[in-house]
Design a protein around this motif. Structure first.
Motif: not given
Length: 232
Positions: A98-108, A120-125, A135-139
């Protein structure tokens, strides 16, 4: 640079009221920059070994060292420093649906203390794994192969020197497996240590890296530039 060392490590678990060894008297050293395949049948101890290396679980006996520091004794900021040493992809998909890909990576990123530079780290990864536009997609909107790439991106958010990968290529077709192997080979060529549990025998044979074979929680083989099934 970090080195992983396990000395006479054992890990027990309880099943049907009895204690069993997941790993028994296991000793191994993984030096910075190595690419190591862990192979063996299901239940051989591969996942347990990866969790011990990354400090996710403590050993019942023996010691796990990261760069000569006892992982089990690390607390507070030292524990956080160990967490940033490893990028981990588990066998089970841990993306929050229920979280976007961006949110999943920001949590990490937040989990390892990267709040100010998280985006910046999320975009690079995501760029590293070839998925800059999700980034705006869901799993649920992604394929299995794309989700595994996203999980690898999540592991790369903190630019860790060591990747611990548990069946990253499971249930993927040949094209996806080869793409991931090519990506991992590129990361390794730039100095990232990779320890990967896998059943992808064909690709282990092609890559010809260090092959560590486990049977019933014990070390059966450890071969440099090995093939799947090599024990000497």
């Amino acid at each position: 640079m970090p080195e992983i060392r396990l000395e006479n490590v054992s890990k027990l678990y309880k099943e049907d009221g009895k204690m069993h060894y997941a790993l028994r008297d296991f000793t191994i050293t993984v030096e910075q920059g190595e690419f190591v395949f862990l192979i063996g049948s299901s239940g051989a101890g591969k996942s347990t070994l990866l969790k011990l290396m990354g400090g996710e679980i403590p050993p019942d006996r023996g010691t796990v060292y990261v760069n000569n520091l006892n992982v089990a004794r690390m607390v507070g900021p030292w524990r956080a420093r160990v967490a940033r040493t490893f990028g981990i992809v588990n066998q089970e998909c841990l993306l929050i649906r229920k979280r976007t890909i961006r949110d999943n990576l920001l949590l990490a990123a937040s989990a390892v203390g990267m709040r100010r530079k998280a985006q910046k780290a999320v975009t690079k990864a995501l760029g590293i794994v070839g998925m800059p536009d999700v980034e705006d997609c869901y799993p649920a909107e992604l394929s299995i192969g794309e989700c595994r790439r996203v999980e690898l991106a999540r592991a790369l958010v903190s630019s860790p020197p060591i990747l611990l990968l548990d069946e990253l290529t499971a249930n993927l077709d040949d094209d996806n497996i080869w793409d991931l192997m090519h990506l991992l080979n590129e990361l390794n060529s730039k100095g990232t240590t990779i320890v990967m549990a896998t059943h992808a025998s064909r690709y282990v044979n092609i890559m010809r890296r260090r092959v560590v074979t486990l049977v019933d929680g014990k070390l059966l083989g450890d071969v440099r530039k090995g093939k799947y099934g090599d024990i000497v």
